[in-house]
Design an enzyme around this catalytic site. Structure first.
Site, short mmCIF file in Angstrom:
data_model
loop_
_atom_site.label_atom_id
_atom_site.label_comp_id
_atom_site.label_asym_id
_atom_site.label_seq_id
_atom_site.Cartn_x
_atom_site.Cartn_y
_atom_site.Cartn_z
CE LYS A 13 7.95 -11.51 48.89
NZ LYS A 13 6.49 -11.29 48.70
N GLY B 17 -1.67 -11.20 38.51
CA GLY B 17 -0.35 -11.81 38.40
C GLY B 17 -0.47 -13.30 38.12
CD GLN B 18 4.31 -15.98 36.56
OE1 GLN B 18 4.49 -16.94 35.80
NE2 GLN B 18 5.26 -15.50 37.33
CG LEU B 19 -0.50 -17.42 43.63
CD1 LEU B 19 -0.60 -18.91 43.35
CD2 LEU B 19 0.31 -17.15 44.90
CB THR C 252 10.71 -15.01 47.60
OG1 THR C 252 11.73 -15.36 46.68
CG2 THR C 252 11.28 -13.93 48.52
CG ASP C 253 13.92 -18.86 45.98
OD1 ASP C 253 13.15 -17.93 45.64
OD2 ASP C 253 14.75 -19.36 45.20
CE1 TYR D 221 10.66 -10.03 45.38
CE2 TYR D 221 12.24 -11.83 45.39
CZ TYR D 221 10.94 -11.38 45.33
OH TYR D 221 9.91 -12.29 45.25
CB ALA E 70 5.27 -9.34 45.73
CE1 TYR E 71 9.42 -1.94 42.58
CE2 TYR E 71 11.03 -3.72 42.68
CZ TYR E 71 10.66 -2.47 42.23
OH TYR E 71 11.52 -1.73 41.45
#
Length: 287
Positions: free
Chosen positions: A131, A11-13, A103-104, A127, A62-63
């Site tokens: 989370k 993924g990105q991170l 997440t925010d 979501y 994560a989803y």
């Protein structure tokens, strides 16, 4: 040498952590993704964890299909909540440390000021609910965890707002972008550096932290900055979120207060536009 298990490594991170890993020869990184560490299969999580025997786990998996989660809540809960409960228990039982990314979206977006770690979560989407449940399971099953809430993540890897905007600005003469949702973007490379800085420090202060880049903008302003840096000519119009309905409700205001991570770890968030210029420089150079 400490062994670090990274989940969601493609993924990105996770991809940004891979880039930085070479600068940390004191760590033995084990990068896994859905193929070899699927978070929707508890038995595989347990067996692979015991085989790897990590000293530290960085859970980047994560989803994240926010809208799809509204009709696929079971899968979202399995990956974002139940799998984290299992992972946290495994870490606690083995003495491993856990860094979990959240997440925010755990907030409802009604605050007039930046959210601190002490503010009461109130997610408005499936979501966000899953989370938050993952956070709670993480802290319950492995009190020695560090949870980092982040927001608006983008990178030269994977799919994200920056790449989508660049593509649409090339394809279209005009675009409408939401101007009444406010927060701050996070360059995944900066977040990856934050995580590795924490792991490489002599401190392990457990609990929840907030991290995003510095600044307070709307998605519309973000798009304008992308247009400017990318030297696009597309006309960008600001529109209300009500004109762009989505299955999942987004927090209207989700700016994260970064005072705690600054005070505990001396981490100073980089200005969002500085990081955006760096990321887009890499992206445009490789085109």
């Amino acid at each position: 040498m400490k062994k670090i298990l990274v989940t969601g490594a493609n993924g990105q991170l996770g991809s940004e952590i891979k880039v930085l890993a070479i600068a940390y020869p004191n760590f033995d990184f084990v990068f896994t993704d859905i193929e070899d560490f699927p978070l929707d299969q508890e038995e595989v999580i347990i067996s692979n964890f015991k085989q790897i025997e990590p000293d530290i786990v960085i859970n980047c998996a994560a989803y994240t299909a926010v809208d799809k989660a509204e009709t696929d809540s079971i899968t979202a809960d399995t990956i974002n909540h139940l799998a984290i409960a299992t992972l946290a228990s495994l870490c606690a039982d083995s003495g491993a440390k856990l860094v979990h990314i959240s997440t925010d979206y755990v907030f409802d977006g009604s605050s007039p000021i930046a959210y601190t770690e002490e503010d009461q979560p109130n997610p408005k989407s499936v979501y966000g609910v899953t989370k938050l449940a993952g956070e709670m399971a993480c802290l319950k099953n492995c009190p020695e965890s560090i949870i980092i809430r982040t927001a608006w993540v983008y990178s030269e890897f994977g799919n994200n707002f920056v790449k989508t905007m660049l593509r649409l600005m090339t394809e279209r003469d005009s675009l409408g972008v939401v101007n009444d949702q406010v927060g701050s973007p996070t360059y995944a490379a900066d977040l990856a550096q934050v995580i590795l800085t924490i792991l490489d420090s002599s401190k392990w202060e457990t609990g929840i932290y907030h991290y995003s880049n510095a600044g307070e903008i709307s998605w519309f302003q973000f798009a304008q900055d992308i247009k400017e840096i990318g030297r696009k000519t597309c006309d960008i119009k600001g529109i209300p979120a009500s004109s762009y309905p989505t299955p999942a409700e987004r927090p209207a205001y989700s700016l994260l207060d970064k005072s705690k991570i600054r005070a505990v770890y001396g981490i100073e968030p980089i200005d969002y536009k500085v990081s955006l210029q760096i990321m887009m420089g890499k992206l445009l150079k490789n085109q």
